[in-house]
Write a protein that holds these residues in place. Structure first.
Motif, PDB file in Angstrom:
ATOM      1  N   CYS A  33     -37.237 -15.606 -33.263  1.00 13.48           N
ATOM      2  CA  CYS A  33     -38.521 -14.993 -32.904  1.00 13.48           C
ATOM      3  C   CYS A  33     -39.642 -16.010 -32.768  1.00 13.48           C
ATOM      4  N   THR A  34     -39.358 -17.290 -33.106  1.00 13.04           N
ATOM      5  CA  THR A  34     -40.386 -18.321 -32.881  1.00 13.04           C
ATOM      6  C   THR A  34     -39.867 -19.430 -31.954  1.00 13.04           C
ATOM      7  N   THR A  35     -38.667 -19.247 -31.416  1.00 13.69           N
ATOM      8  CA  THR A  35     -38.080 -20.291 -30.557  1.00 13.69           C
ATOM      9  C   THR A  35     -38.171 -19.885 -29.080  1.00 13.69           C
ATOM     10  N   PRO A  36     -38.904 -20.634 -28.268  1.00 12.12           N
ATOM     11  CA  PRO A  36     -38.985 -20.291 -26.841  1.00 12.12           C
ATOM     12  C   PRO A  36     -37.615 -20.385 -26.149  1.00 12.12           C
ATOM     13  N   VAL A  37     -37.320 -19.426 -25.289  1.00 12.49           N
ATOM     14  CA  VAL A  37     -36.039 -19.415 -24.565  1.00 12.49           C
ATOM     15  C   VAL A  37     -35.849 -20.704 -23.761  1.00 12.49           C
ATOM     16  N   GLY A  38     -36.964 -21.221 -23.219  1.00 11.22           N
ATOM     17  CA  GLY A  38     -36.898 -22.435 -22.400  1.00 11.22           C
ATOM     18  C   GLY A  38     -36.283 -23.612 -23.160  1.00 11.22           C
ATOM     19  N   TRP A  39     -36.550 -23.686 -24.469  1.00 12.98           N
ATOM     20  CA  TRP A  39     -35.977 -24.775 -25.265  1.00 12.98           C
ATOM     21  C   TRP A  39     -34.446 -24.683 -25.263  1.00 12.98           C
ATOM     22  N   LEU A  40     -33.946 -23.457 -25.305  1.00 10.10           N
ATOM     23  CA  LEU A  40     -32.481 -23.262 -25.379  1.00 10.10           C
ATOM     24  C   LEU A  40     -31.826 -23.500 -24.022  1.00 10.10           C
ATOM     25  N   GLU A  41     -32.520 -23.096 -22.974  1.00  2.42           N
ATOM     26  CA  GLU A  41     -31.964 -23.263 -21.626  1.00  2.42           C
ATOM     27  C   GLU A  41     -31.839 -24.732 -21.227  1.00  2.42           C
ATOM     28  N   ARG A  42     -32.548 -25.585 -21.937  1.00  3.13           N
ATOM     29  CA  ARG A  42     -32.481 -27.025 -21.620  1.00  3.13           C
ATOM     30  C   ARG A  42     -31.317 -27.748 -22.291  1.00  3.13           C
ATOM     31  N   MET A  43     -30.617 -27.086 -23.216  1.00  3.89           N
ATOM     32  CA  MET A  43     -29.556 -27.767 -23.977  1.00  3.89           C
ATOM     33  C   MET A  43     -28.381 -28.136 -23.073  1.00  3.89           C
ATOM     34  N   THR A  44     -27.948 -29.396 -23.115  1.00  4.65           N
ATOM     35  CA  THR A  44     -26.884 -29.837 -22.191  1.00  4.65           C
ATOM     36  C   THR A  44     -25.553 -29.135 -22.463  1.00  4.65           C
ATOM     37  N   GLN A  45     -25.210 -28.916 -23.747  1.00  2.00           N
ATOM     38  CA  GLN A  45     -23.916 -28.258 -24.018  1.00  2.00           C
ATOM     39  C   GLN A  45     -23.921 -26.846 -23.419  1.00  2.00           C
ATOM     40  N   TYR A  46     -25.062 -26.165 -23.526  1.00  2.00           N
ATOM     41  CA  TYR A  46     -25.179 -24.813 -22.961  1.00  2.00           C
ATOM     42  C   TYR A  46     -25.036 -24.872 -21.437  1.00  2.00           C
ATOM     43  N   LYS A  47     -25.727 -25.832 -20.825  1.00  2.00           N
ATOM     44  CA  LYS A  47     -25.683 -25.921 -19.357  1.00  2.00           C
ATOM     45  C   LYS A  47     -24.264 -26.234 -18.871  1.00  2.00           C
ATOM     46  N   ASP A  48     -23.557 -27.106 -19.630  1.00  2.00           N
ATOM     47  CA  ASP A  48     -22.172 -27.441 -19.267  1.00  2.00           C
ATOM     48  C   ASP A  48     -21.292 -26.200 -19.314  1.00  2.00           C
ATOM     49  N   LYS A  49     -21.425 -25.439 -20.405  1.00  2.00           N
ATOM     50  CA  LYS A  49     -20.573 -24.259 -20.553  1.00  2.00           C
ATOM     51  C   LYS A  49     -20.929 -23.211 -19.510  1.00  2.00           C
ATOM     52  N   LEU A  50     -22.211 -23.067 -19.241  1.00  2.00           N
ATOM     53  CA  LEU A  50     -22.687 -22.104 -18.240  1.00  2.00           C
ATOM     54  C   LEU A  50     -22.070 -22.432 -16.878  1.00  2.00           C
ATOM     55  N   ALA A  51     -22.020 -23.724 -16.575  1.00  2.00           N
ATOM     56  CA  ALA A  51     -21.496 -24.147 -15.272  1.00  2.00           C
ATOM     57  C   ALA A  51     -20.007 -23.854 -15.152  1.00  2.00           C
ATOM     58  N   ARG A  52     -19.304 -23.795 -16.305  1.00  2.00           N
ATOM     59  CA  ARG A  52     -17.850 -23.610 -16.269  1.00  2.00           C
ATOM     60  C   ARG A  52     -17.427 -22.154 -16.345  1.00  2.00           C
ATOM     61  N   GLN A  53     -18.379 -21.237 -16.728  1.00  2.00           N
ATOM     62  CA  GLN A  53     -18.000 -19.833 -16.920  1.00  2.00           C
ATOM     63  C   GLN A  53     -18.815 -18.914 -16.033  1.00  2.00           C
ATOM     64  N   GLU A  54     -18.192 -17.805 -15.641  1.00  3.57           N
ATOM     65  CA  GLU A  54     -18.896 -16.849 -14.784  1.00  3.57           C
ATOM     66  C   GLU A  54     -19.937 -16.083 -15.573  1.00  3.57           C
ATOM     67  N   SER A  55     -19.504 -15.619 -16.752  1.00  5.63           N
ATOM     68  CA  SER A  55     -20.427 -14.830 -17.555  1.00  5.63           C
ATOM     69  C   SER A  55     -20.407 -15.380 -18.969  1.00  5.63           C
ATOM     70  N   ILE A  56     -21.556 -15.513 -19.554  1.00  2.00           N
ATOM     71  CA  ILE A  56     -21.589 -16.067 -20.915  1.00  2.00           C
ATOM     72  C   ILE A  56     -22.281 -15.083 -21.859  1.00  2.00           C
ATOM     73  N   ALA A  57     -21.934 -15.188 -23.134  1.00  2.00           N
ATOM     74  CA  ALA A  57     -22.508 -14.296 -24.135  1.00  2.00           C
ATOM     75  C   ALA A  57     -23.887 -14.804 -24.554  1.00  2.00           C
ATOM     76  N   THR A  58     -24.737 -13.872 -24.984  1.00  4.82           N
ATOM     77  CA  THR A  58     -26.074 -14.240 -25.476  1.00  4.82           C
ATOM     78  C   THR A  58     -25.958 -15.246 -26.628  1.00  4.82           C
ATOM     79  N   GLY A  59     -24.900 -15.068 -27.433  1.00  3.88           N
ATOM     80  CA  GLY A  59     -24.698 -15.937 -28.594  1.00  3.88           C
ATOM     81  C   GLY A  59     -24.570 -17.404 -28.213  1.00  3.88           C
ATOM     82  N   LEU A  60     -24.064 -17.654 -27.003  1.00  3.77           N
ATOM     83  CA  LEU A  60     -23.880 -19.049 -26.583  1.00  3.77           C
ATOM     84  C   LEU A  60     -25.239 -19.718 -26.335  1.00  3.77           C
TER      85      LEU A  60
END
Ligand code: TYM
Length: 350
Positions: free
Chosen positions: A111-138
């Motif tokens: 509730c105090t972490t901006p979504v933009g900070w999470l969208e910038r994470m390289t591990q997240y971006k790598d996994k996003l690029a490899r999967q069609e649909s990802i869970a919110t938890g990722l």
């Protein structure tokens, strides 16, 4: 290593013994990179500080897991950690989902972490690029990791290089919360080994050795591999067409550099000594033989202790239950403090 963060720390945060927190996912085989980049260092320094090591099963389910396999892998990972030398009398080893404060603190930090900070994470971006649909938890994965660390007022987080960005984010999350609600969290530091922080794939030294590529033959050495398998994977390691055995940043020599790095972390000798030693070697065949020997010798006792520990699951469960109790004793009061800070009414106040 001293905490460099300039944050003013309130009296309650001043532990007499500095705290260390780290985690590992129970998803798939534990490979040599996990061992050399993290576990080996945890074992070597476990007596120096107050250490918490967490089997992060809630992180593991951010990607699909077979429930039966996950339950097995969780215990198996605990046995590997104890077999590698974590001593339950010197440190706390526990399963993340058994300490509910982690998931609760994660929600509050969400509730105090901006979504933009999470969208910038390289591990997240790598996994996003490899999967069609990802869970919110990722996407939320690093906030749970921040909750893990911050609940223990940990000063140090010993990890491999791939977790550096997540620890940086944890610092940002802690600083933002401290700014919004007053000094609550220690701002932690990542502790990353100089060599061994990024063990590369044997079949491809341009990619990090990873459980995600475990299906590729000869990509990794797994901690429970038999000597014959270890020898085969290392003998097949990709090198270059030359014959010079030296540490190097040259991408061409990434394979040889990776093998020398593995050798260095295990033997704990200087680069100069190692290069001098190999100066009389006859090509990469000799290098591979020697690397295979030290890896086999290092992993043999771990494999043997692992099998002994897995033959008494009741004892393993007892150790994990005790670890969870010790973890709750630290994290529950911290969670109360966090809840009080944000204005939640505590059960005891009603
Ligand atoms: P995980 O389970 O991917 O990896 C566990 C540890 O092994 C290190 N590592 C490597 N080190 C060197 N070379 C490699 N090829 C290599 N592969 C993995 C990782 O850097 C890590 O230190 N998000 C974390 C788990 C976690 C955590 C935490 C860590 C959850 N909460 C709180 C620290 C503090 C992860 O997925 O690690």
């Amino acid at each position: 290593m001293e905490t460099k963060g300039k944050t003013k720390i309130s009296a309650t945060l001043k532990n007499t013994k500095k705290r260390v927190f780290s985690g590992i996912q129970p998803s798939g085989d534990v490979q040599l990179g996990n061992y050399l980049g993290a576990i080996k260092g945890w074992v070597e320094r476990q007596a120096e500080k107050e250490n918490f090591f967490c089997i992060v099963d809630l992180h593991a389910i951010t990607v699909p897991q077979d429930p039966k396999d996950l339950r097995h892998q969780t215990r198996s990972l605990a046995a590997i950690l104890f077999a590698a030398g974590l001593d339950p009398n010197k440190c706390t080893v526990f399963i993340q989902s058994q300490v509910t404060a982690h998931a609760e603190a994660c929600w509050i930090l969400n509730c105090t972490t901006p979504v933009g900070w999470l969208e910038r994470m390289t591990q997240y971006k790598d996994k996003l690029a490899r999967q069609e649909s990802i869970a919110t938890g990722l996407l939320d994965y690093p906030v749970l990791m921040a909750a893990d660390i911050l609940l223990y007022d940990a000063h140090e987080v010993p990890v491999g290089d791939d977790q550096r960005q997540h620890v940086e984010l944890t610092r940002d999350i802690a600083q933002r919360f401290n700014h919004l609600y007053g000094e609550t969290f220690v701002v932690p530091e990542a502790v990353i080994p100089e060599i061994g922080a990024r063990v590369m794939g044997l079949n491809d030294p341009t990619v990090k050795m990873s459980k995600s590529y475990a299906h590729i033959k000869d990509h990794a050495v797994n901690l429970l591999d038999e000597p014959k398998e270890i020898e085969r994977s290392i003998k097949r390691a990709v090198t270059d067409s030359g014959n010079e055995i030296r540490f190097s940043d040259d991408p061409e020599k990434a394979g040889v550099n990776n093998l020398l790095g593995i050798y260095k972390v295990i033997t704990d000798r200087s680069k100069e000594e190692i290069e001098a030693d190999f100066s009389t070697a006859r090509g990469y065949g000799d290098l591979k033989t020697r690397v295979a020997e030290v890896v086999i010798d290092e992993l043999r006792p771990i494999r043997e202790r692992y099998h002994a520990l897995m033959s008494d699951v009741a004892e393993l469960d007892r150790l994990l239950a005790r670890g969870a109790e010790q973890a709750r004793a630290v994290s529950e009061p911290k969670l109360e403090e966090i809840k009080r800070r944000v204005g939640l009414v505590l059960p005891g106040e009603l």
